[in-house]
Design an enzyme around this catalytic site. Structure first.
Site, PDB file in Angstrom:
ATOM      1  N   CYS A   1       0.893  -1.213  -0.211  1.00  0.00           N
ATOM      2  CA  CYS A   1       0.098  -0.044  -0.064  1.00  0.00           C
ATOM      3  C   CYS A   1       1.121   1.245  -0.044  1.00  0.00           C
ATOM      4  O   CYS A   1       1.274   1.640   1.208  1.00  0.00           O
ATOM      5  CB  CYS A   1      -0.875  -0.079   1.211  1.00  0.00           C
ATOM      6  SG  CYS A   1      -1.884   1.527   1.320  1.00  0.00           S
TER       7      CYS A   1
ATOM      8  N   CYS B   1      -0.658   4.171   2.326  1.00  0.00           N
ATOM      9  CA  CYS B   1      -0.261   3.906   3.615  1.00  0.00           C
ATOM     10  C   CYS B   1       1.133   4.090   3.969  1.00  0.00           C
ATOM     11  O   CYS B   1       1.632   4.868   4.868  1.00  0.00           O
ATOM     12  CB  CYS B   1      -0.478   2.335   4.160  1.00  0.00           C
ATOM     13  SG  CYS B   1      -2.092   1.960   3.375  1.00  0.00           S
ATOM     14  N   ASP B   2       2.114   3.757   3.042  1.00  0.00           N
ATOM     15  CA  ASP B   2       3.451   3.577   3.750  1.00  0.00           C
ATOM     16  C   ASP B   2       4.402   4.501   2.709  1.00  0.00           C
ATOM     17  O   ASP B   2       5.723   4.467   3.229  1.00  0.00           O
ATOM     18  CB  ASP B   2       4.004   2.163   3.755  1.00  0.00           C
ATOM     19  CG  ASP B   2       3.157   1.142   4.533  1.00  0.00           C
ATOM     20  OD1 ASP B   2       2.876   1.596   5.406  1.00  0.00           O
ATOM     21  OD2 ASP B   2       2.922   0.001   4.111  1.00  0.00           O
TER      22      ASP B   2
END
Length: 321
Positions: free
Chosen positions: A133, A136-137
């Site tokens: 992701c 997300c990261d």
């Protein structure tokens, strides 16, 4: 018999439980026996979930959601659903331990599973350089060199998004042309930070505590190469966990559960779906949580419209049969 049974323990399932419990529906939530909490249990720092300005660890976020659901009266069972009977006024949920729970409504929130490369150290280094992701990261890879595996729209979207943070983004694709749409390809080709490694597959991930590099093999001539980098993003798709409802709930061509417009209503009255299992596009914790809210409210409205004598059957002390 229950008013509502929720299947799934990710952000959608827990949020649905919070709303259903606060509506005095006394929900039963079936969490996995081995993977309770969903994909966020495999995530380290979460910085994009509203309300946590300093960020929060994925497992801690899920623990807080669980505690909030239980605070309002949600009962949680840690077992696996092996069979569903969804037709008719009473729904039946069969568990691996042999118990069968009955309810007037079911919220199906089993999520999706990112496809993995299936190579050594991929799981071990998940959250330590290996990710599925970018949203997300990506922030954690500022001024780093990273790689994205895949050739579809999601891979191109991940790669172009990651150039906001990384100095260099390799795209590793096993063929010499992409599956992505023309627009997505052109955007990626035009980005000076992206370099394509055609006809290559990732065969090794290196690193003790953090990713330090990958080993790739050319699919044409078999030559091998090692690339030093700090992160590997796997973007080869995700599969919604719908095996329990095949032949019962109507599915979309992409395999997600089909719902009515922006609602959570499925083709079977009294059965609602929420989270990644209906969302092939966003797959974020916050969108899943919002979807869980919708499902709980839809279930509450459905129950309110049932005859009083039907509702009365669910007011007795709930029990497995």
């Amino acid at each position: 018999m229950r008013h509502v049974i929720i299947i799934g323990s990710g952000p959608a399932g827990y949020t649905a439980a919070i709303y259903a419990a606060r509506a005095s529906l006394k929900p039963l939530l079936i969490a996995s026996s081995v993977e309770a909490g969903g994909e966020l249990m495999k995530t380290t720092e979460v910085e994009n979930y509203p309300g946590f300005a300093e960020g929060i660890q994925g497992p801690e976020l899920m623990a807080q959601m669980l505690a909030q659901a239980e605070k309002f009266g949600t009962e949680v069972v840690y077992d696996d659903v092996v069979k569903l009977e969804l037709e008719g006024d009473v729904k039946r949920v069969h568990l691996g331990n042999g118990d069968v729970h009955e309810a007037l409504t079911v919220i199906f929130a089993t999520g999706s599973a990112y496809r993995k490369l299936g190579i050594e150290d991929e799981t071990r280094l998940s959250g330590h350089g290996v990710s599925w992701c970018a949203t997300c990261d990506g922030f954690f890879f500022r001024q780093k060199t990273i790689a994205v595996v895949g050739g579809g729209d999601s891979a191109m979207e991940e790669a172009t998004f990651l150039t906001k943070f990384a100095d260099k983004v390799y795209v590793v694709h096993r063929k010499d042309e992409l599956r992505a749409s023309k627009a997505m390809q052109e955007r990626a080709f035009a980005d000076p930070k992206i370099e394509f490694l055609w006809n290559n597959e990732v065969k090794h991930i290196y690193g003790d505590e953090l990713v330090t590099g990958i080993g790739i093999v050319n699919t044409v001539d078999g030559s091998e190469r090692t690339i030093d980098l700090s992160g590997l993003f796997v973007a080869i798709g995700a599969d919604p966990r719908t095996h329990l409802v095949h032949g019962q709930l109507e599915l979309n061509p992409d395999g997600t559960v089909k719902v009515d417009g922006r609602s959570s209503r499925t083709n079977i009255p009294g059965v609602f779906a929420a989270g990644d299992v209906i969302d092939p596009t966003y797959r974020q914790a916050v969108t899943a949580a919002g979807s869980g809210t919708v499902a709980a409210l839809d279930a509450e409205h459905y129950l309110a419209a049932l005859p009083k004598e039907t509702l009365a059957r669910a007011t007795a002390e709930p029990a497995a049969v």
